[in-house]
Design an enzyme around this catalytic site. Structure first.
Site, short mmCIF file in Angstrom:
data_model
loop_
_atom_site.label_atom_id
_atom_site.label_comp_id
_atom_site.label_asym_id
_atom_site.label_seq_id
_atom_site.Cartn_x
_atom_site.Cartn_y
_atom_site.Cartn_z
N ASN A 122 16.43 76.71 8.51
CA ASN A 122 17.84 76.01 8.58
C ASN A 122 17.50 74.54 8.76
O ASN A 122 18.27 73.86 9.01
CB ASN A 122 18.89 76.73 9.49
CG ASN A 122 20.28 75.98 9.06
OD1 ASN A 122 20.57 75.38 7.87
ND2 ASN A 122 21.07 75.76 10.20
N GLY A 436 36.04 71.17 2.08
CA GLY A 436 36.88 71.90 3.08
C GLY A 436 37.21 71.07 4.14
O GLY A 436 38.19 71.10 4.77
N SER A 437 36.17 70.49 4.75
CA SER A 437 36.25 69.82 5.85
C SER A 437 36.57 68.48 5.66
O SER A 437 36.18 67.82 4.83
CB SER A 437 35.16 69.85 7.13
OG SER A 437 33.94 69.30 6.31
N CYS A 520 22.72 68.25 14.68
CA CYS A 520 22.17 69.64 15.27
C CYS A 520 23.24 70.51 15.32
O CYS A 520 24.35 70.19 15.16
CB CYS A 520 22.20 69.15 16.68
SG CYS A 520 20.85 67.78 17.04
N ASP A 660 25.69 87.12 -10.48
CA ASP A 660 25.88 88.32 -10.04
C ASP A 660 27.06 88.28 -8.88
O ASP A 660 27.75 89.46 -8.47
CB ASP A 660 24.84 89.20 -9.66
CG ASP A 660 23.69 89.55 -10.61
OD1 ASP A 660 24.32 89.46 -11.93
OD2 ASP A 660 22.47 89.86 -10.59
N HIS A 698 26.67 62.82 2.51
CA HIS A 698 25.91 62.62 3.89
C HIS A 698 25.35 61.01 3.88
O HIS A 698 24.63 60.65 4.96
CB HIS A 698 24.40 63.23 3.95
CG HIS A 698 24.71 64.87 3.96
ND1 HIS A 698 24.99 65.85 2.89
CD2 HIS A 698 25.12 65.63 5.18
CE1 HIS A 698 25.28 67.10 3.51
NE2 HIS A 698 25.39 66.84 4.61
#
Length: 761
Positions: A122, A436-437, A520, A660, A698
């Site tokens: 991640n 969304g945010s 973070c 799928d 970003h």
């Protein structure tokens, strides 16, 4: 000492995220460059001191990065995209930040370099950009300067560099297409120069990371490895420890065993090695470094098992090193800070500092410097965990057994569903939405913290959150968005927030891990069987829908992402964990539908990152990952539109699996890569609706109307306009309201302009 110990890398954000706060203060011009440099120096000194104090034989240097360690190499070899260069100005820290975050130079927006996941973790790295006529030079000497710092403090230093072949592998060709391996002959001299400088300092060992050796690489790349390390070794008097991790290298032993190196690190956690045969696998001349402490999870190591295995291995090789499986970049720093966990639960875990201590204990017992009772004391909590009633839930286990194929498919095909949804939602062509945010202001964060610390009542908290939601709805209606969201003011993190409503998780206060740059995350820890405690999002979505006649989209985090972005338990399969989460989310999806929410977005940004690194293992993973998503999403009626969102990954690798999933709408990141993904659709007809992100959230840059129009017109070349949605490439929580409003205004105006162009043709 026959058995030495070291780590591959240490967390670099600081004990209390000092680097994060310093970076953000510098970017907002609240502190000076010297202030920022001082914070970085203090973190490095603290990291080195802890490694030495905990009994490690080598202090690792070069693992510190101001933003990303891959970008460190780009800076080192002067690989700076032309758009981020300022005339003849020497590159500096601001150059690094321009590449990572984008900038505005000479009255034009300069987009940030692409960002994507570091292998199957991640962590995100900044993708190097390569052009045909590129020239390189040793221009950024951070590795030398930091080595000198550590040497001056009296430490036994082991510098670490990302290897040249992995660096090239991770990069992307821009402009005229060419074989990026052709750049190797221009990059090797830079590495030779760096290693020669380090050798002058009487360094004994230099760690060079080449994790692509765990991947499937071609004969051409294998030959390049041989050539590269022959040339590097010529100018270097220090010994080279070639480091591999995230898998095993059996399939590349034909070249690994003939490389001009002195030592080899292998990952015994992620790699499938038979330790009893390990002495036969590798060149007897190599010093072996064995990665026995898991650098990617937070559970205590079973030191007794490792002691037994390594004691047996000593019959064949009585000189070797032990280490972490990979860099400790992927785990929190210090468990001792966690006073919110019970001593019983806390005793199961080991963070970065504690993993150094594990290595110290294990090596000292192996060398006869410490009694084995220390190991017995260390592992005692592991046995207590296995028998804990926190772990097993018979209701959840029985529910898993009752899953059938009917639970994993929609009643009708997308062709049928889309007609019902179009009538029900009545949206225009090129519908606009967000992911969304909305901006998470300091006031919102303070509100959540006050509620968590019981400084305000639940009623006051909920009333305040509703006011933020009201404002979000008002702002979206003013902007003219077609599908609205409530903005997620109640959420701290897209995984942690949901996990707090699920049985089977525990949470840390200070368990921060770097995701990219100053970003973070605090991954929750899965300790037992998972079930939903109470409805999670229903109240907020239902409230938001009452405020507007436009459709509200509810947002959930998908089962694979919750799994991948948590620290998982290790006593059951990841497939079973994902399906437990999926069943809990299925309950939430059905409750949202029952509450009148007609659009439900289930985000799965981690679907691609969870792929095994070897392609021959992909099908098994994708099979259960897709089924997990289907399990949580397929119980709804035709009129309920299911969305998903994915960002910053190589979508082309998993496009058949994405199909799928059978979602009605997928939104994806494409802006940083200049809509590169769309090239895929020349020959692949995606059957459902898709929203390729039209600007990079970003970056602080505000996208122009013309820029977004161009991207939309490009998208229409590849995807029928009836299937296209318009949206940013990710959530807006990290942006300010001014940035958000201006960017969305331009996005909506560009959409209106394109609608007019198309309709008047």
């Amino acid at each position: 000492m026959a058995i030495k110990n070291h780590i591959l890398g240490f967390p670099r954000i600081g004990l209390h995220r000092e680097l994060k706060f310093a970076l953000e203060s510098y970017w907002s011009k609240k502190i000076t460059l010297n202030d920022l440099l001082a914070v970085g120096k203090k973190i490095r000194y603290s990291n080195w001191k802890y490694q030495a104090d905990s009994g490690l034989d080598y202090v690792t240097v070069g693992d510190f990065a101001w933003y990303d360690h891959v970008l460190n190499i780009s800076m080192m070899i002067n690989n700076i995209p032309e758009r981020h260069q300022i005339n003849e100005q020497k590159i500096n820290l601001d150059t690094l930040f321009r590449v990572a975050r984008g900038s505005r130079l000479v009255n034009k927006n300069c987009s940030a370099s692409e960002m994507t996941k570091w292998f199957n973790t991640n962590y995100h790295y900044i993708v190097p950009e390569f052009t045909l006529d590129q020239k390189f030079c040793f221009s950024w000497k951070q590795i030398i300067e930091e080595t000198d710092e550590a040497l001056a403090l009296g430490y036994t230093v082991k510098p670490v560099l990302l290897g040249p072949l992995t660096y090239i592998w991770l990069g992307k060709v821009k402009g005229i297409n060419f074989n990026k391996l052709d750049l190797l002959e221009r990059i090797i001299p830079i590495y030779q120069e760096v290693l020669a400088e380090l050798s002058k300092r009487k360094i004994e060992w230099i760690q060079i990371d080449e994790p692509i050796l765990v991947l499937d690489i071609s004969k051409e790349w294998k030959q390049a490895f041989i050539k590269t390390y022959q040339q590097i070794h010529i100018v270097n008097t220090a010994k080279i420890l070639l480091s591999t991790y995230f898998g095993d290298i059996h399939h590349n032993l034909d070249i690994v065993n003939i490389l001009s190196i002195d030592g080899l690190h292998i990952d015994l956690i992620a790699g499938k090695y038979d330790l009893s045969q390990l002495h036969n696998y590798f060149n007897k001349k190599y010093l072996l470094s064995l990665g026995v402490i898991n650098g990617r999870n937070i559970w205590k190591s079973d030191l007794l098992t490792w002691f037994t295995k390594l004691k047996s291995f000593m019959k064949f090789r009585n000189v070797f090193w032990i280490s972490t499986s990979c860099s400790l970049l992927h785990v929190p720093l210090d468990l001792s800070l966690e006073d919110n966990l019970t001593d019983f639960v806390k005793s199961w875990f080991s963070f970065g500092m504690q993993k150094c201590l594990e290595l110290s204990i294990l090596s000292r017992v192996l060398n006869g410097k410490l009694d084995i009772e220390e190991i017995y004391h260390w592992i005692k909590p592991i046995n207590a965990y296995k028998s804990s009633n926190i772990v097993n839930n018979i209701v959840v286990q029985n529910r898993l057994l009752q899953i059938s194929s009917d639970h994993m498919k929609r009643k009708n095909s997308f062709f049928v569903r889309s007609k019902v949804q179009k009538l029900n939602l009545n949206l225009p062509i090129l519908p606009t939405t967000t992911i969304g945010s909305f901006p998470q202001t300091s006031d919102i964060r303070k509100l959540r913290l006050d509620y968590k610390n019981k400084k305000i009542s639940q009623l006051d908290y909920e009333d305040s959150i509703k006011e933020y939601i009201k404002n979000n709805i008002i702002q979206q209606e003013k902007l003219g968005l077609d599908v609205l969201v409530h903005g997620e003011p109640e959420r701290n993190d897209m995984v942690e927030y949901f996990s707090e409503y699920l049985e089977g998780f525990v949470f840390t206060q200070y368990g921060w891990v770097q995701s990219y740059g100053s970003r973070c995350v605090k991954p929750p820890i899965i300790v037992g069987d998972i079930s939903r405690i109470t409805p999670i999002t229903v109240m907020w979505s239902k409230f938001a829908q009452k405020l507007t006649k436009k459709p509200i989209k509810a947002m959930l985090t998908g089962p694979v992402t919750i799994l991948c972005w948590s620290f998982p338990r290790e006593d059951i399969s990841k497939e079973n964990i994902a399906k437990q989460i999926a069943l809990a989310l299925r309950d939430e999806v059905l409750d949202l539908e029952h509450a009148g929410i007609n659009i439900i977005q289930i985000d799965e940004p981690a679907l691609r990152e969870g792929l095994p690194l070897r392609k021959n293992n992909w099908n098994d993973y994708l099979s259960w990952a897709v089924k997990s998503f289907q399990l949580c999403s397929s119980g709804v009626k035709d009129k309920t539109q299911i969305h998903t969102h994915m960002c910053y990954c190589e979508f082309n690798d998993i496009m058949s699996a994405i199909v799928d999933l059978d979602v009605d709408v997928i939104t994806v990141e494409t802006s940083r890569s200049d809509m590169e993904l769309l090239e895929f659709f020349k020959n692949f007809k995606y059957p459902n609706d898709i929203g390729p992100g039209v600007y990079d959230i970003h970056s602080p840059n505000i996208p122009t109307i013309n820029w977004i129009e161009q991207l939309l017109m490009k998208a229409i070349e590849y995807i029928p306009i009836q299937q296209l949605w318009v949206n940013p490439d990710c959530g807006l929580k990290t942006r300010t309201w001014m940035e958000t409003s201006l960017a969305l205004q331009n996005m909506i105006q560009a959409t209106i302009n394109v609608r007019k162009k198309i309709l008047t043709k």
